[in-house]
Design an enzyme around this catalytic site. Structure first.
Site, PDB file in Angstrom:
ATOM      1  N   SER A   1       0.658  -1.313  -0.155  1.00 47.48           N
ATOM      2  CA  SER A   1       0.079  -0.005  -0.071  1.00 47.48           C
ATOM      3  C   SER A   1       0.761   1.410  -0.236  1.00 47.48           C
ATOM      4  O   SER A   1       2.071   1.360   0.549  1.00 47.48           O
ATOM      5  CB  SER A   1      -1.031   0.069   1.219  1.00 47.48           C
ATOM      6  OG  SER A   1      -1.395   1.354   1.377  1.00 47.48           O
TER       7      SER A   1
ATOM      8  N   LYS B   1       2.051  -3.290   6.481  1.00 50.02           N
ATOM      9  CA  LYS B   1       2.301  -3.714   5.277  1.00 50.02           C
ATOM     10  C   LYS B   1       3.676  -3.605   4.768  1.00 50.02           C
ATOM     11  O   LYS B   1       4.353  -4.378   4.201  1.00 50.02           O
ATOM     12  CB  LYS B   1       1.513  -2.452   4.144  1.00 50.02           C
ATOM     13  CG  LYS B   1       0.094  -2.731   4.036  1.00 50.02           C
ATOM     14  CD  LYS B   1      -0.115  -4.069   3.496  1.00 50.02           C
ATOM     15  CE  LYS B   1      -1.553  -4.540   3.382  1.00 50.02           C
ATOM     16  NZ  LYS B   1      -2.109  -5.582   2.309  1.00 50.02           N
TER      17      LYS B   1
ATOM     18  N   TYR C   1      -1.746  -0.063  10.424  1.00 40.24           N
ATOM     19  CA  TYR C   1      -2.024  -0.588   8.879  1.00 40.24           C
ATOM     20  C   TYR C   1      -0.744  -0.553   8.071  1.00 40.24           C
ATOM     21  O   TYR C   1      -0.255  -1.558   7.541  1.00 40.24           O
ATOM     22  CB  TYR C   1      -3.422  -0.062   8.430  1.00 40.24           C
ATOM     23  CG  TYR C   1      -3.217  -0.472   6.996  1.00 40.24           C
ATOM     24  CD1 TYR C   1      -3.709  -1.706   6.456  1.00 40.24           C
ATOM     25  CD2 TYR C   1      -3.159   0.555   6.050  1.00 40.24           C
ATOM     26  CE1 TYR C   1      -3.793  -2.045   5.140  1.00 40.24           C
ATOM     27  CE2 TYR C   1      -3.461   0.178   4.567  1.00 40.24           C
ATOM     28  CZ  TYR C   1      -3.657  -1.217   4.159  1.00 40.24           C
ATOM     29  OH  TYR C   1      -3.734  -1.446   2.980  1.00 40.24           O
TER      30      TYR C   1
END
Ligand code: UDP
Length: 333
Positions: A119, A150, A146
């Site tokens: 991402s 990643k 988050y």
């Protein structure tokens, strides 16, 4: 050859599965169906499995043998930034734990090709001049759990490449939108386009999170990428893994063109027929003013470029609205 697609029943995964099958690849999907929908993948074999559970390693090794899996596209993950800030340990368990189990299974089953969905959240809030494009060489500095998960997964892949010869590639998604088929629309309302259409469909006005950013119209600029273009990039990445001259690498997946929040909302008004009069709200914490991909690396290495524009994303998101979310409570005027 069979491609294992984790998270294949979800919004992005189901587009990848459909394109793989259209070109004749055999596919098996692993999905815990926590957000994915079995109907999205038709008659594609589906194994319901939470990758972060300890028993996932053995289950994966078994299914890799059973389906003669030769490569893996790993999309399954939790992906809500706000939720990750509230439940960081759970995000690490799910996203990093899932990747760890997958890599152990792949190593033991001797499957060495992995495409991972990463991402643009790995960049965080980059300190780059306004208007510049994010290259993959800009240092990663995620600002949410988050984004951190990643980035850690990218490192795990890089380490596996060094340790046992994994052929890995990470795709750093920018702002994914639209639908390739009306029944495969984004079922959530977590991102600007579905949030805005959802608000209008309920008779409310969308809210712009700040119009005092250092951009031409004062609203944030993002690189919106059509989900079908994104799915196509997965196929290109998978083919890249077959090449002897490839390295472990990460690639931005965007269009290289930015659109402001105001521009997106104007486009939504024109497409849907709703009278859009956005409300100006406060800035949202952590939002960079301008985040647009430099797409030269993926173009040069994979020969891939996006072909669909913002109008196609908004149009397809709108076409998919009723099949995915049900009829709007308030029809457009
Ligand atoms: N945004 C907004 N109103 C909303 C939702 C999002 O103004 O109701 C803005 C948000 O501040 C950001 C852009 O739209 O500048 C894209 O946000 P999104 O959450 O879709 O993706 P992000 O870039 O944060 O991953």
């Amino acid at each position: 050859m069979t491609v294992l697609v984790t998270g294949g029943a979800g919004y992005i995964g189901s587009h990848v599965v459909r394109l793989l099958r259209q070109r004749g690849d055999d596919v098996v999907v692993v999905d815990d169906l926590s957000s994915g929908v079995a109907d999205n993948i038709g008659d594609t074999p589906l194994v319901q499995l939470d990758l972060s559970r300890p028993e996932a390693i053995d289950a994966l090794v078994t299914l890799i043998g059973e389906y003669e899996v030769e490569s893996v596209i790993h999309i399954a993950a939790k992906k809500q930034v706000g939720e990750s800030a509230q439940r960081p340990a759970w995000y690490y368990t799910e996203n990093v734990g899932g990747m760890a189990n997958l890599l152990q299974a792949m190593e033991s089953a001797e499957v060495n090709k992995l495409m991972f969905s990463s991402s643009a959240a790995t960049y965080g809030n980059p300190d780059v001049p306004p208007g510049s494009r994010m290259s993959e060489d800009v240092p990663s500095a995620p600002i949410s759990p988050y984004g951190e998960t990643k980035l850690v997964c990218e490192w795990m892949m890089r380490d596996a490449a060094a340790a046992w010869g994994l052929r890995g590639v990470g795709l750093r998604y920018f702002n994914v939108a639209g639908a390739g088929w009306p029944e495969l629309g984004d079922p959530t309302k977590f991102n600007l386009i579905p949030i805005a259409i959802g608000a209008l469909a309920e008779g409310k006005q969308p809210v712009i999170f700040g119009n005092d950013y250092p951009t031409a119209d004062g609203t944030c600029i993002r690189d919106y990428i059509h989900v079908l273009d994104l799915a196509d990039a997965h196929l290109a990445a998978l083919d890249y893994l077959d090449r002897e001259d490839r390295d472990y690498d990460v690639f931005n997946v965007g269009t290289g063109t930015g659109s402001s929040v105001s521009e997106v909302l104007t486009k939504i008004g024109r497409t849907t027929g709703y009278d859009v009069q956005p409300v100006i709200g406060d800035r949202r914490a952590g939002d960079p003013a301008d985040l647009v991909a430099d797409v030269s690396r993926i173009r040069d290495a994979l020969g891939w470029t996006a072909t669909r524009d913002l109008a196609a994303m908004v149009d397809s998101a709108w076409q998919a609205w009723e099949p995915t979310h049900g009829a709007p409570a308030v029809p457009p005027s």
